[in-house]
Design an enzyme around this catalytic site. Structure first.
Site, PDB file in Angstrom:
ATOM      1  CE  LYS A  40      -3.806  -2.316   2.081  1.00 10.05           C
ATOM      2  NZ  LYS A  40      -4.506  -2.650   0.773  1.00 10.05           N
ATOM      3  N   GLY A  41       1.925   1.439   0.641  1.00  5.11           N
ATOM      4  CA  GLY A  41       2.893   2.411   0.853  1.00  5.11           C
ATOM      5  C   GLY A  41       3.359   2.675  -0.642  1.00  5.11           C
ATOM      6  N   GLY A 216     -18.279   5.458  -6.062  1.00  7.99           N
ATOM      7  CA  GLY A 216     -17.536   6.704  -5.937  1.00  7.99           C
ATOM      8  C   GLY A 216     -16.809   7.037  -4.471  1.00  7.99           C
ATOM      9  CB  THR A 239      -5.408  -5.135  -6.822  1.00  6.04           C
ATOM     10  OG1 THR A 239      -6.157  -6.294  -6.925  1.00  6.04           O
ATOM     11  CG2 THR A 239      -4.339  -5.262  -5.823  1.00  6.04           C
ATOM     12  CG  ASP A 243      -2.942   1.393  -2.428  1.00  9.02           C
ATOM     13  OD1 ASP A 243      -3.229   1.474  -1.267  1.00  9.02           O
ATOM     14  OD2 ASP A 243      -2.512   0.152  -2.762  1.00  9.02           O
ATOM     15  CG  ASN A 267     -14.082   9.591  -8.339  1.00  9.65           C
ATOM     16  OD1 ASN A 267     -14.320   8.669  -7.903  1.00  9.65           O
ATOM     17  ND2 ASN A 267     -14.830  10.333  -9.113  1.00  9.65           N
TER      18      ASN A 267
HETATM   19  P1  ATP Z   1      -8.533  -1.575  -2.913  1.00 11.16           P
HETATM   20  O1  ATP Z   1      -9.215  -2.553  -4.133  1.00 11.16           O
HETATM   21  O2  ATP Z   1      -7.434  -0.952  -3.658  1.00 11.16           O
HETATM   22  O3  ATP Z   1      -8.518  -2.466  -1.791  1.00 11.16           O
HETATM   23  P2  ATP Z   1     -10.622  -0.022  -1.897  1.00 11.16           P
HETATM   24  O4  ATP Z   1     -11.384  -1.232  -1.335  1.00 11.16           O
HETATM   25  O5  ATP Z   1      -9.608   0.486  -0.907  1.00 11.16           O
HETATM   26  O6  ATP Z   1      -9.680  -0.605  -2.991  1.00 11.16           O
HETATM   27  P3  ATP Z   1     -12.694   1.369  -3.187  1.00 11.16           P
HETATM   28  O7  ATP Z   1     -13.589   1.923  -2.551  1.00 11.16           O
HETATM   29  O8  ATP Z   1     -12.886  -0.261  -3.880  1.00 11.16           O
HETATM   30  O9  ATP Z   1     -11.325   1.217  -2.312  1.00 11.16           O
HETATM   31  O10 ATP Z   1     -12.158   1.941  -4.428  1.00 11.16           O
HETATM   32  C1  ATP Z   1     -11.409   3.209  -4.493  1.00 11.16           C
HETATM   33  C2  ATP Z   1     -11.912   4.185  -5.648  1.00 11.16           C
HETATM   34  O11 ATP Z   1     -11.414   3.433  -6.783  1.00 11.16           O
HETATM   35  C3  ATP Z   1     -13.342   4.421  -5.862  1.00 11.16           C
HETATM   36  O12 ATP Z   1     -13.641   5.635  -4.655  1.00 11.16           O
HETATM   37  C4  ATP Z   1     -13.294   4.767  -7.291  1.00 11.16           C
HETATM   38  O13 ATP Z   1     -12.997   6.020  -7.441  1.00 11.16           O
HETATM   39  C5  ATP Z   1     -12.437   3.814  -7.901  1.00 11.16           C
HETATM   40  N1  ATP Z   1     -13.050   2.533  -7.991  1.00 11.16           N
HETATM   41  C6  ATP Z   1     -13.161   1.421  -7.463  1.00 11.16           C
HETATM   42  N2  ATP Z   1     -13.917   0.497  -8.180  1.00 11.16           N
HETATM   43  C7  ATP Z   1     -14.468   1.048  -9.250  1.00 11.16           C
HETATM   44  C8  ATP Z   1     -15.156   0.513 -10.321  1.00 11.16           C
HETATM   45  N3  ATP Z   1     -15.830  -0.715 -10.546  1.00 11.16           N
HETATM   46  N4  ATP Z   1     -15.463   1.511 -11.506  1.00 11.16           N
HETATM   47  C9  ATP Z   1     -14.845   2.604 -11.334  1.00 11.16           C
HETATM   48  N5  ATP Z   1     -14.139   3.377 -10.249  1.00 11.16           N
HETATM   49  C10 ATP Z   1     -14.048   2.452  -9.177  1.00 11.16           C
HETATM   50  O1  RIB Z   2      -3.805  -1.991  -1.589  1.00 10.42           O
HETATM   51  C1  RIB Z   2      -3.535  -3.053  -2.555  1.00 10.42           C
HETATM   52  C2  RIB Z   2      -2.143  -3.733  -2.060  1.00 10.42           C
HETATM   53  O2  RIB Z   2      -2.406  -4.284  -0.911  1.00 10.42           O
HETATM   54  C3  RIB Z   2      -1.507  -4.691  -2.746  1.00 10.42           C
HETATM   55  O3  RIB Z   2      -0.300  -4.133  -3.640  1.00 10.42           O
HETATM   56  C4  RIB Z   2      -0.874  -5.708  -1.980  1.00 10.42           C
HETATM   57  O4  RIB Z   2       0.620  -5.484  -1.706  1.00 10.42           O
HETATM   58  C5  RIB Z   2      -1.462  -5.310  -0.448  1.00 10.42           C
HETATM   59  O5  RIB Z   2      -0.570  -4.485   0.214  1.00 10.42           O
END
Ligand code: ATP
Ligand code: RIB
Length: 296
Positions: A40-41, A216, A239, A243, A267
């Site tokens: 993440k970092g 969003g 994924t 971040d 966003n």
């Molecule tokens: P990660 O998969 O990295 O853990 P997260 O769960 O921390 O993501 P989300 O809330 O799923 O964060 O998504 C972060 C941002 O990515 C959303 O606010 C949006 O801007 C964008 N995003 C995520 N999923 C979609 C999608 N299906 N379509 C368009 N934008 C998306």
């Molecule tokens: O947020 C996505 C990240 O979470 C991946 O790159 C993985 O390394 C975990 O840290």
């Protein structure tokens, strides 16, 4: 150009792509395997760097090929690695990621990321205090996160805390953070179990910025609850979407955009990032953001 310092994790992601997610006790055949820089970092550093910020990473890798791979990647991405330490005898952090059924599940083994201590923070204190904003996540010891946030607050340096993977946050950490960016699931953990999420968001105006996946981003601006809708894109892998959002938010804030403009910008960056496999592969550049026309 503003300066962003990330104190956080560096992983190598082992990504298994499959049509179906295996159930407990089941073996399935997947379709693709990729080894991709992550953590993440590191992801947030790369995202902010691609979006125009000057970036310095503070973190630890092991003395192994994954550590070398991670540092080479930072060099390619123009992330300053002077404060990335190589720890003898401890492996670089790794993540096992299954991308299936339009979502991911991740196991992280922190390895060298857990070698970040108060001593590391003291050693790089001047670098931290030279930042316009410091980005923190929870893949390094919580004590180091709390210590950094306290140092920043005492010295009027802004802190953006991405509370992932989520734990219930100590009160002082909440106070010391300028912005907190959980997803919906993390929101229900970081402040203890709550029934009405809108009520919690209202308690932290212009501070608690909740990403809500394909819907969003949601936050309270002091007058009204705001929803910034995401864009309608072809999703390949989410994924690193969170971040990209955090890196984009930091990059926009340090160049002087308002919070509202910064959230809209981040966003858009995050929406673009989900169109490619891998946390960092889909992160857009400033040019791509400016040129790409997307529908909501
Ligand atoms: P990660 O998969 O990295 O853990 P997260 O769960 O921390 O993501 P989300 O809330 O799923 O964060 O998504 C972060 C941002 O990515 C959303 O606010 C949006 O801007 C964008 N995003 C995520 N999923 C979609 C999608 N299906 N379509 C368009 N934008 C998306
Ligand atoms: O947020 C996505 C990240 O979470 C991946 O790159 C993985 O390394 C975990 O840290």
């Amino acid at each position: 150009m503003g300066k962003v310092v990330v104190v956080g994790s560096i992983n190598v992601d082992m990504v298994f792509t499959s049509n179906v997610r295996p159930k407990a006790g089941e073996t399935v055949l997947g379709s693709k395997f990729s080894i991709i820089p992550g953590g993440k970092g590191a992801n947030q550093a790369v995202a902010a760097g691609k979006l125009g910020a000057e970036i310095c990473m503070i973190g630890c890798v092991g003395d192994d090929s994954n550590g070398e791979f991670s540092i080479k990647n930072f060099n390619l991405m123009n992330v300053d690695t002077n404060c990335v330490e190589i720890i003898q005898g401890i492996p670089t952090g790794v993540a096992n990621i299954v991308v299936a059924e339009k979502d991911n599940s991740i196991i992280v083994i922190p390895g060298a990321n857990y070698e970040i201590t108060r001593k590391t923070i003291d050693k790089y204190k001047d670098v931290i205090l030279s930042a316009d904003i410091v980005l923190l996540q929870l893949e390094i010891p919580l004590d180091a996160v709390e210590y950094t946030a306290e140092l920043c607050r005492k010295n009027n340096v802004k802190v953006l805390l991405n509370p992932a993977p989520a734990v219930e946050l100590p009160k002082s950490l909440i106070e010391n953070a300028s912005y907190i960016t959980p997803n919906e699931h993390e929101l229900n953990i970081i402040l203890g179990k709550q029934n009405n999420t809108d009520e919690i968001i209202k308690k932290y105006p212009n501070k608690l910025i909740v990403t809500i996946g394909s819907k969003g981003v949601k936050y309270y601006d002091g007058n009204e609850m705001k929803i910034v809708p995401s864009y309608d894109v072809e999703v390949v892998d989410t994924t690193g979407a969170g971040d990209t959002f955090c890196g984009g938010l930091a990059a926009a804030l340090v160049r002087g955009d308002s919070l509202e403009e910064s959230i809209k910008f981040a966003n858009k960056a995050a929406s673009i990032s989900v169109t490619k496999l891998g946390a960092q592969s889909g992160m857009p550049t400033l040019k791509e953001i400016n040129e790409k026309e997307l529908q909501m």
